[in-house]
Write an enzyme that holds these catalytic residues in place. Structure first.
Site, short mmCIF file in Angstrom:
data_model
loop_
_atom_site.label_atom_id
_atom_site.label_comp_id
_atom_site.label_asym_id
_atom_site.label_seq_id
_atom_site.Cartn_x
_atom_site.Cartn_y
_atom_site.Cartn_z
N LYS A 179 0.85 -1.19 0.00
CA LYS A 179 0.00 0.00 0.00
C LYS A 179 0.88 1.24 0.00
O LYS A 179 2.10 1.15 0.21
CB LYS A 179 -0.95 -0.02 1.20
N TYR A 234 18.05 29.45 8.85
CA TYR A 234 16.90 30.22 9.35
C TYR A 234 16.81 30.12 10.87
O TYR A 234 16.99 29.05 11.45
CB TYR A 234 15.60 29.69 8.74
C1 LIG Z 1 -4.41 -4.23 7.80
C2 LIG Z 1 -2.94 -4.11 7.73
N1 LIG Z 1 -2.18 -5.21 7.67
C3 LIG Z 1 -0.84 -5.16 7.62
C4 LIG Z 1 -0.18 -3.97 7.63
C5 LIG Z 1 1.33 -3.96 7.60
O1 LIG Z 1 1.83 -3.42 8.78
P1 LIG Z 1 3.41 -3.30 8.99
O2 LIG Z 1 3.89 -2.32 7.97
O3 LIG Z 1 3.56 -2.75 10.37
O4 LIG Z 1 3.95 -4.66 8.77
C6 LIG Z 1 -0.91 -2.78 7.70
C7 LIG Z 1 -0.22 -1.50 7.75
O5 LIG Z 1 -0.57 -0.58 8.41
C8 LIG Z 1 -2.32 -2.86 7.74
O6 LIG Z 1 -3.07 -1.76 7.79
#
Ligand SMILES: Cc1ncc(COP(=O)(O)O)c(C=O)c1O
Length: 363
Positions: free
Chosen positions: A35, A252
């Site tokens: 994602k 800055y």
């Molecule tokens: C439903 C779900 N599963 C798995 C993950 C993966 O999590 P991580 O990156 O901590 O392994 C996420 C990430 O937020 C998630 O939302």
């Protein structure tokens, strides 16, 4: 001549980190979580390193299309399911598996016309209070789903809020197991922290941040502890050098004052590149592979670094903001994130579009 900043994605490190997930959960199939454009690495680039995964988990439908366009025929899971009823058409067309976390999504499925029944992951809210059915409501949601001709197999899923910390996962596991006791279907519970820290029985684990070379439970453990490798390098060069006298200030707000004569370098990297503006003086950085620190405030396009430990540094010297530096040097993104009061996840997702990003040549 473009600005000298660039980001590199290391496919070999992605593949290595994925194999760490497999080693930690040898009986499970592994979702590579891609994602947020593969945690900022770019789906297409990350795919090069993660193609040995059993499936790809994401939440944006366009990202699912991109994974299919790369030729992936295996499982793809939409972690948040459909956002509106017509999303289910794409699920049918591309054979996407999807989470079901609320009764509206069951209504949409019931009204959906499809020849291909869907594989769904019924999500339980076992304590995080973000998405999912409460343990009390879970079984009736399962029964409703199970009665739909639009539904093929139902898998059971939950997500941990504290797998990386002292609160742990015991309460959520207990809630999940109680509500899911005698329900058939594959189970998916573990994120990166749960995979690495808790030896939990899962049919599918969801490996996100560990794939990208950041320790899910930093600073308790670092990537060396988990034998993970950085998958992204952000690097640039010195574009100027300044010789300070005692009492001179930098940048800055004049937030940094030299206590003695000091050489500093100016790096072509600023917050408009995604470098954290809240990184204060002494945020770690490598110059020509030597670890030093930033000085003063980060500005939009530049930041300053202390050249005291690198007397040979000059205009053009390579600066590693995180990742792999020259001569085998490494700077974990977690070290930079901590100095900026954030986490590796945020930094890797925040690299700005103006930074050219490409796959690194194989090491
Ligand atoms: C439903 C779900 N599963 C798995 C993950 C993966 O999590 P991580 O990156 O901590 O392994 C996420 C990430 O937020 C998630 O939302």
């Amino acid at each position: 001549m473009p600005r000298p900043i660039e980001a590199l994605v290391h496919a070999d490190a992605l593949a290595h980190n994925l194999s760490c997930a497999r080693a930690a959960a040898p009986d499970a199939r592994v979702w590579a979580v891609v994602k947020a454009n593969a945690y900022g690495h770019g789906i297409e680039r990350a795919f090069e390193g993660l193609r040995a995964a059993d499936g790809f988990a994401l939440l944006d439908l366009h990202e699912a299309e991109r994974v299919r366009e790369l030729g992936w025929r295996g499982p793809i899971l939409l972690l948040e399911g459909a956002f509106e009823p017509r999303d289910l058409e794409l699920c049918s067309r591309l054979n996407l598996w999807h989470a079901v976390h609320c009764s509206e999504q069951i209504d949409w499925l019931a009204a959906h016309k499809t020849h291909l029944p869907h594989r769904v992951f019924l999500k339980m809210n076992s304590g995080m209070n973000r998405l999912g059915f409460t343990p009390i409501a879970y079984r009736s949601a399962w029964t409703r789903l199970n009665a739909l001709p639009q539904v093929d197999e139902i898998s059971l899923m939950t997500h941990f809020s504290d797998a990386d910390g002292p609160r742990g996962i015991a309460q959520q596991v207990e809630a999940f197991e109680w509500a899911a006791r005698d329900l058939p279907g594959e189970r998916s519970l573990s994120n990166s922290a749960a995979i690495l820290r808790h030896g939990l029985k899962n049919d599918w684990v969801r490996a996100g941040i560990l794939c990208y070379g950041s320790a899910p439970d930093f600073p308790e453990h670092d990537i060396r502890h988990w034998q993970l490798q950085p998958t992204m390098t952000l690097r640039s060069r010195l574009i100027a050098v300044q010789q300070l006298k005692a009492g001179d200030t930098v940048g800055y707000g004049s937030s940094y004052t030299a206590r003695e004569a000091q050489r500093i370098g100016i790096v072509a990297c600023g917050y408009a590149d995604g470098y954290p503006r809240h990184a204060g003086t002494d945020t770690p950085v490598l110059v020509d592979g030597v670890r030093t620190g930033t000085v003063g405030r980060v500005s939009m396009d530049m930041l300053a670094v202390d050249l005291t430990p690198v007397p040979g540094a000059a205009i053009g010297s390579e600066v590693t903001l995180w990742g792999r530096g020259p001569l085998g040097s490494l700077l974990s993104i977690d070290d930079v994130a901590r100095a900026a009061g954030t986490i590796g996840y945020e930094l890797m997702c925040a690299v700005a579009p103006r930074v050219p990003m490409h796959l690194a040549a194989a090491a």
